[in-house]
Enzyme design. Structure first.
Site, PDB file in Angstrom:
ATOM      1  N   HIS A 118      32.676  26.588 -51.790  1.00 42.53           N
ATOM      2  CA  HIS A 118      31.294  26.466 -51.323  1.00 42.53           C
ATOM      3  C   HIS A 118      30.387  27.565 -51.848  1.00 42.53           C
ATOM      4  O   HIS A 118      29.288  27.284 -52.315  1.00 42.53           O
ATOM      5  CB  HIS A 118      31.214  26.392 -49.795  1.00 42.53           C
ATOM      6  CG  HIS A 118      31.902  25.197 -49.218  1.00 42.53           C
ATOM      7  ND1 HIS A 118      31.595  23.910 -49.598  1.00 42.53           N
ATOM      8  CD2 HIS A 118      32.893  25.076 -48.316  1.00 42.53           C
ATOM      9  CE1 HIS A 118      32.352  23.057 -48.952  1.00 42.53           C
ATOM     10  NE2 HIS A 118      33.166  23.742 -48.172  1.00 42.53           N
ATOM     11  N   ALA A 119      30.816  28.819 -51.762  1.00 38.12           N
ATOM     12  CA  ALA A 119      29.975  29.902 -52.277  1.00 38.12           C
ATOM     13  C   ALA A 119      30.839  31.130 -52.525  1.00 38.12           C
ATOM     14  O   ALA A 119      31.827  31.370 -51.836  1.00 38.12           O
ATOM     15  CB  ALA A 119      28.853  30.234 -51.294  1.00 38.12           C
ATOM     16  N   MET A 120      30.441  31.922 -53.546  1.00 42.04           N
ATOM     17  CA  MET A 120      31.170  33.140 -53.895  1.00 42.04           C
ATOM     18  C   MET A 120      30.196  34.207 -54.336  1.00 42.04           C
ATOM     19  O   MET A 120      29.299  33.949 -55.137  1.00 42.04           O
ATOM     20  CB  MET A 120      32.183  32.828 -55.019  1.00 42.04           C
ATOM     21  CG  MET A 120      32.933  34.040 -55.534  1.00 42.04           C
ATOM     22  SD  MET A 120      33.920  34.827 -54.239  1.00 42.04           S
ATOM     23  CE  MET A 120      34.107  36.475 -54.912  1.00 42.04           C
ATOM     24  N   HIS A 168      26.852  40.197 -49.000  1.00 44.40           N
ATOM     25  CA  HIS A 168      28.059  40.726 -49.646  1.00 44.40           C
ATOM     26  C   HIS A 168      27.741  41.714 -50.768  1.00 44.40           C
ATOM     27  O   HIS A 168      28.616  42.494 -51.160  1.00 44.40           O
ATOM     28  CB  HIS A 168      28.880  39.583 -50.246  1.00 44.40           C
ATOM     29  CG  HIS A 168      29.829  38.957 -49.290  1.00 44.40           C
ATOM     30  ND1 HIS A 168      30.702  39.680 -48.515  1.00 44.40           N
ATOM     31  CD2 HIS A 168      30.062  37.639 -48.989  1.00 44.40           C
ATOM     32  CE1 HIS A 168      31.421  38.849 -47.781  1.00 44.40           C
ATOM     33  NE2 HIS A 168      31.055  37.613 -48.042  1.00 44.40           N
ATOM     34  N   HIS A 171      24.320  35.053 -46.473  1.00 44.73           N
ATOM     35  CA  HIS A 171      25.687  35.567 -46.369  1.00 44.73           C
ATOM     36  C   HIS A 171      26.144  36.160 -47.701  1.00 44.73           C
ATOM     37  O   HIS A 171      26.659  37.285 -47.752  1.00 44.73           O
ATOM     38  CB  HIS A 171      26.627  34.434 -45.940  1.00 44.73           C
ATOM     39  CG  HIS A 171      28.056  34.840 -45.795  1.00 44.73           C
ATOM     40  ND1 HIS A 171      28.631  35.127 -44.578  1.00 44.73           N
ATOM     41  CD2 HIS A 171      29.045  35.012 -46.714  1.00 44.73           C
ATOM     42  CE1 HIS A 171      29.899  35.458 -44.750  1.00 44.73           C
ATOM     43  NE2 HIS A 171      30.177  35.396 -46.049  1.00 44.73           N
ATOM     44  N   GLU A 172      25.948  35.407 -48.786  1.00 42.43           N
ATOM     45  CA  GLU A 172      26.417  35.888 -50.093  1.00 42.43           C
ATOM     46  C   GLU A 172      25.604  37.095 -50.565  1.00 42.43           C
ATOM     47  O   GLU A 172      26.154  38.011 -51.192  1.00 42.43           O
ATOM     48  CB  GLU A 172      26.351  34.758 -51.127  1.00 42.43           C
ATOM     49  CG  GLU A 172      27.138  33.509 -50.755  1.00 42.43           C
ATOM     50  CD  GLU A 172      28.567  33.789 -50.339  1.00 42.43           C
ATOM     51  OE1 GLU A 172      29.190  34.704 -50.901  1.00 42.43           O
ATOM     52  OE2 GLU A 172      29.069  33.084 -49.438  1.00 42.43           O
ATOM     53  N   GLU A 202      33.628  40.166 -44.714  1.00 45.08           N
ATOM     54  CA  GLU A 202      33.255  38.824 -44.258  1.00 45.08           C
ATOM     55  C   GLU A 202      32.593  38.835 -42.884  1.00 45.08           C
ATOM     56  O   GLU A 202      31.661  38.088 -42.627  1.00 45.08           O
ATOM     57  CB  GLU A 202      34.485  37.911 -44.254  1.00 45.08           C
ATOM     58  CG  GLU A 202      35.096  37.659 -45.621  1.00 45.08           C
ATOM     59  CD  GLU A 202      34.140  36.976 -46.595  1.00 45.08           C
ATOM     60  OE1 GLU A 202      33.061  36.506 -46.180  1.00 45.08           O
ATOM     61  OE2 GLU A 202      34.470  36.943 -47.793  1.00 45.08           O
ATOM     62  N   GLU A 220      38.466  35.381 -56.451  1.00 44.24           N
ATOM     63  CA  GLU A 220      38.833  35.913 -55.136  1.00 44.24           C
ATOM     64  C   GLU A 220      39.795  34.959 -54.440  1.00 44.24           C
ATOM     65  O   GLU A 220      39.584  33.749 -54.472  1.00 44.24           O
ATOM     66  CB  GLU A 220      37.593  36.105 -54.260  1.00 44.24           C
ATOM     67  CG  GLU A 220      37.905  36.771 -52.931  1.00 44.24           C
ATOM     68  CD  GLU A 220      36.689  36.946 -52.032  1.00 44.24           C
ATOM     69  OE1 GLU A 220      36.840  37.551 -50.969  1.00 44.24           O
ATOM     70  OE2 GLU A 220      35.597  36.479 -52.385  1.00 44.24           O
ATOM     71  N   TYR A 229      35.788  35.548 -40.254  1.00 41.29           N
ATOM     72  CA  TYR A 229      34.341  35.337 -40.353  1.00 41.29           C
ATOM     73  C   TYR A 229      33.666  35.405 -38.980  1.00 41.29           C
ATOM     74  O   TYR A 229      32.817  36.270 -38.734  1.00 41.29           O
ATOM     75  CB  TYR A 229      34.063  33.977 -40.995  1.00 41.29           C
ATOM     76  CG  TYR A 229      34.357  33.904 -42.470  1.00 41.29           C
ATOM     77  CD1 TYR A 229      33.343  33.986 -43.415  1.00 41.29           C
ATOM     78  CD2 TYR A 229      35.659  33.748 -42.937  1.00 41.29           C
ATOM     79  CE1 TYR A 229      33.604  33.920 -44.772  1.00 41.29           C
ATOM     80  CE2 TYR A 229      35.948  33.688 -44.290  1.00 41.29           C
ATOM     81  CZ  TYR A 229      34.916  33.777 -45.208  1.00 41.29           C
ATOM     82  OH  TYR A 229      35.185  33.719 -46.551  1.00 41.29           O
TER      83      TYR A 229
END
EC number: 3.4.11.-
Length: 990
Positions: free
Chosen positions: A379-381, A419, A415-416, A438, A240, A503
């Protein structure tokens, strides 16, 4: 930004060879090498081997390692490959969006990275791959465009039309005449000898190779790390927003969803992970006789390319089952053995269940893997089925109990997982509506945490984590809208959309929407939206349409306009309004918020108004929602009487995305109430009043005295988050740094120390008697450092004594850890109040630690010394030692940031500037100029600084430095005037 020029330069073998024959021998050699890069061979009639066929391992084709172009440090760097340029006529390859000629339906993708545990890569690693893409032709075309970058294409073939009644068996082949790359727009172009037929399906068969780099965290990348005392490596992906094209040729746009069958070939000692569960494994032998494992995975749902994920690693995992689906947390073996992944594991399952129940839509995949990488820049996906995290935001160690890390992990994991519905299940049509995923994932992370932590003060936490930061950065002239009407972006422009506005402002939009509707209506509309667009794509108007449907189906909530008209007024324009209420007349008006408002600034244009929901309270009682849908409007019910008990506050719970101003009587009434009974005003509104007033005064909407009046009651304030807001606004970095330039310090010291006793006694007692009580007090964990640091800066004797006690206990017995929330302050004052003995102890610790976070912490502490000779020694040490990491802390800049260190650093540079530049780079000299010159207020001081640094900088740097120093001077002059007014007010009120 519009598309680029219609003319461009591209790579083609035929033309490159022709040109090569006309140049000198050296240029000929370079051209041949570069022509090999990116060229794709046409396939002979014998055809391309299928995805299951054996492939002999061979040497990689000649290629250059991509070179990097300099970018600002805040931007992610992209490698740029230089190849001979050949002119092509204008065409679709000049556009930033793919033409709609082909629709991808399915990918069969095989990747083979040559990662071996017995031969760890030194900087880069070869990978090869093949992809068969089934596409449907919508427009007759003999030119095929798809995305591809940084790959060598080995073979290309087009099969079809496919026979729909024969299991996709091919009935022919379309000859490929040429393959070339439009590098600027990141396309691979296949030139065919005959056009494809509309309505027919075809299969594009491509073989390719590329390189994986350790220091490049986009596409495929490497992590080299230590586990169980051994040096190891893993491979992972980050696709991404537009990095799938770095890994395999594809249609790399979010609306072009397809299914994927993924195969990964890897060393037998490694585990391969992808989006779906493992389907099967087999053994493959290369030409050297080495055996490799071939792992295949089940077919994915329809999804965009940016969600495809791969990991090859030597990790352990912990697992649990939630509603019949396996959840696994993967991490280094040491971390699993230390139970560091247990917190995330126990959080993940209930979070999935909560969101499934909330939306009445089950998580779509049969499993969820979450992996913690030693280093992951993003950090995160949220990759579907394989979420990737930096281990610093996923693993919880025992020593982290007294940090905010537990709640940080909770937010990021939530959060992830959010998604999986917003982004994965329903994807935005294009990146201009990235806030649809987001913003809502950011909003629902708070809803998840609030559900599992009902005692957490939700409004105050949202303010601290989201609203405070974005309101501080947002304004009418410079910032961008949340949703953009432009639909053509360069890759770099897409990356820039991952910012505070996407965000935090996106989350604030969702929260405001929920606030003026109600939770039931809000969730009901989202359920309909998610169900309708599952496995598909949506735009902002689709979301508004489903909200409108939910509103039309009930009669309780009445709106002044359609939901689209209301919300477009917020998402399609930048900035936010200031709402001003005159409590004498009941007149309310709106205007855009500007940085440093100018009295004669042009008023609103007709398009600059917002449709503003006004939730409000009067005398502590919640009132009915009203709307400000024009520039000004009269609300008689908001008038107040002369009674001391009559007051009004707008923006209930700060759910609206705006700041609030009042006339003098309105502020006076609120001051009176705070001094008489502050608890009658809820905590969130005590926060709001302070934050709004100081921001409005800083930007010329109200006088600074109006904001200061609100602080008189603070002796009765026992909420640390309110104190934090006061101190962040009142005891600024500039004030602390440049206190010797003003007479404000003794006045501020007397004023604040008189009011600090209550809040100080509460938390100093907890620190001394039961510090573990803080571990579940999130607002205290994020606020204590500012409170503690300010108290010591003001010379509060108990603060200095407590710092000395905690520092001494830690020095004598390192197992007596300093409480994390105040560790920076304690270390700093331990050095400031100590001698060279204490400083030497920290230097020894600094030298021996390999943890970057700890080194930064210790470096800042050592710069707190008040002894010039110690600071000079620190800088000498810094320039004489080799850097441990490429981004190691700049000790000279840290020293220059302190009041004493500013002068010491300046003198140090006189004789050591070449060594400083060699150690930290030319940019460090420029940063030092700003640090040393941060208190300048005259042109003469600027000239003196420029003369001092004249030999150290190039001409172009001198020009930019001069402009920056002028800005610093003007800002300081403004601050000086403000400080003089503050000092005068403090004299009257101390």
């Amino acid at each position: 930004m519009g598309p680029p020029s219609n003319s461009g330069f591209y790579v083609s073998r035929a033309v490159a060879l022709l040109l090569a024959g006309l140049v000198a021998a050296l240029l000929l050699a370079l051209a041949v090498l570069a022509a090999l890069y990116g060229h794709c061979a046409r396939v002979p009639p014998s055809g391309l081997p299928g995805l299951g066929d054996s492939e002999a391992e061979s040497s990689p084709p000649l290629r250059q390692k991509p070179t990097r172009t300099p970018k600002p440090s805040s931007a992610r760097e992209l490698p740029v490959t230089t190849t001979p340029s050949v002119w092509r006529p204008p065409g679709p390859w000049d556009q930033l969006r793919l033409p709609s000629w082909l629709v991808p339906l399915h990918y069969d993708l095989e990747l083979w990275p040559r990662l071996r545990p017995d031969h760890l890569p030194a900087g880069s690693l070869l990978f090869t791959g093949r992809v068969n893409i089934t596409v449907r032709c919508t427009v007759a075309t003999s030119r095929l465009l798809l995305h591809s970058l940084f790959q060598d294409c080995e073979r290309a073939e087009v099969r079809g039309p496919l026979s729909p009644g024969a299991g996709n068996a091919t009935v022919g082949r379309v000859p490929v005449d040429d393959v070339w790359f439009a590098v600027d727009t990141e396309y691979m172009v296949l030139e065919l000898s005959e056009p494809l037929k509309p309505g027919s399906s075809y299969e594009l068969q491509l073989s390719f190779s590329g390189l994986v780099y350790e220091d490049f965290k986009e596409g495929l990348f490497l992590n080299v790390y230590t586990d169980q005392g051994e040096r190891r490596a893993l491979l992972a992906s980050q696709l991404e927003p537009t990095f799938a094209r770095y890994v395999f040729p594809c249609f790399d746009e979010p609306a072009l969803k397809a299914t994927f069958n993924i195969t990964i070939i890897h060393h037998p000692s490694y585990v391969a992970l992808s989006n779906m569960p493992k389907l099967g494994q087999s053994v493959k032998e290369d030409v050297n006789g080495s055996k490799w494992t071939v792992t295949t995975f089940s077919t994915t749902p329809h999804m965009p390319t940016y969600l495809v994920a791969f990991v090859i690693c030597d990790y352990d995992h912990v697992n649990r089952t939630e509603r019949g689906k396996e959840i696994r947390i993967w991490a280094r073996k040491d971390a699993i053995a230390n139970s560091s992944a247990d917190f995330a594991l126990n959080l993940t399952g209930p979070t999935f269940s909560f969101l499934e129940d909330l939306f009445n839509i089950s998580y779509s995949l049969p499993k969820a893997d979450i992996i913690a990488l030693p280093s992951f820049d993003n950090h995160a996906m949220e990759n579907w089925g394989l979420m990737i995290f930096d281990e610093s935001v996923l693993l919880l160690e025992p020593k982290d109990q007294l940090t905010e890390k537990k709640i940080l992990i909770s937010y990021i994991v939530s959060h992830e997982i959010g998604h999986q519905w917003f982004g994965n299940l329903v994807t935005m049509n294009w990146w201009n509506n990235i806030w649809l995923k987001e913003g809502f994932a950011s909003y629902f992370e708070f809803e998840v945490i609030n559900y599992f932590n009902p005692k957490l003060p939700r409004n105050e936490v949202f303010f601290s984590n989201i609203l405070h930061n974005v309101l501080r950065e947002d304004h009418a002239l410079v910032t961008r809208a949340v949703a953009l009407k432009v639909e053509h972006f360069k890759t770099s422009e897409i990356e820039e959309l991952y910012d505070l506005f996407t965000y935090s402002k996106g989350a604030s939009m969702a929260r405001m929407l929920s606030g003026f509707l109600n939770e039931h209506l809000f969730v009901s509309a989202l359920k309909s939206y998610l169900k309708t667009f599952s496995y598909s794509n949506a735009e902002q108007d689709d979301l508004w349409r489903h909200f409108q449907m939910a509103i039309d189906d009930q009669s309780t909530v009445i709106l002044p306009a359609t939901i689209k008209k209301i919300m477009d007024s917020w998402t399609h324009q930048s900035g936010f309004p200031v709402i001003t209420l005159n409590v004498s007349t009941g007149i309310m008006k709106q205007e855009p918020f500007y940085l440093e408002k100018v009295k004669n600034r042009t008023l609103l244009t007709s398009n600059d108004t917002w449709i503003v929901p006004i939730l409000w309270i009067k005398n502590g009682t919640t009132q009915s929602l009203v709307w400000l849908d024009q520039r000004s409007k009269v609300f008689p019910e908001m008038q107040v009487s002369d009674s001391d008990h009559d007051w009004v506050i707008l923006n209930l719970n700060m759910t609206g995305y705006y700041r609030v101003n009042y006339d003098k009587l309105g502020w006076k009434k609120l001051n009176q109430q705070l001094e008489k009974d502050p608890k009658a005003i809820p905590v969130i509104h005590r926060l709001q009043l302070i934050d709004d007033a100081f921001s409005l005064s800083k930007n010329n909407y109200i006088e600074i005295e109006t904001a200061l009046e609100l602080t008189k009651y603070l002796a009765e304030e026992d909420e640390i988050i309110v104190w934090h807001t006061v101190l962040v606004n009142l005891v600024t970095r500039d004030l602390v740094s440049d206190v010797n330039n003003y007479d404000i310090y003794p006045l501020l010291k007397k004023y604040l120390l008189k009011r600090l006793n209550l809040i100080w006694n509460i938390y100093s007692t907890i620190i001394r008697e039961n510090v573990l009580a803080l571990q579940d007090d999130y607002l205290a964990l994020i606020s204590l450092e500012k409170l503690f640091g300010t108290a010591c800066w003001l010379g509060l004797e108990d603060c200095l004594q407590l710092s000395k006690e905690l520092f001494t206990k830690w020095v004598d017995h390192p197992e007596n850890e300093i409480p994390y929330p105040i560790k920076d302050v304690v270390l700093c004052y331990g050095i400031a109040l100590g001698s060279d003995k204490e400083w030497d102890i920290l230097l020894n610790t600094y030298t021996n630690t390999t943890k970057e976070e700890e080194k930064i912490q210790l470096a800042y502490a050592m710069s707190c010394s008040k002894d010039p000779w110690i600071l000079n020694r620190f800088m000498e040490y810094a320039i004489s030692t080799s850097p441990l990491t490429s981004n190691e802390t700049n000790v000279i800049e840290i020293v220059a940031a302190s009041e004493v260190g500013r002068y010491v650093a300046k003198d140090f540079l006189v004789s050591n500037w070449q060594a400083v530049r060699k150690r930290y780079g030319t940019q460090s000299l420029i940063n030092l100029i700003y640090a040393i010159g941060r208190a300048i207020t005259t042109d003469l001081q600027i000239v003196e600084l420029q003369q001092f640094f004249s030999n150290m900088l190039e001409e172009h740097s001198r020009i930019s430095v001069h402009a920056k120093l002028q800005t610093i001077k003007n800002e300081n002059l403004k601050n000086k005037k403000q400080s003089a007014r503050m000092a005068a007010w403090l004299r009257r009120n101390t």
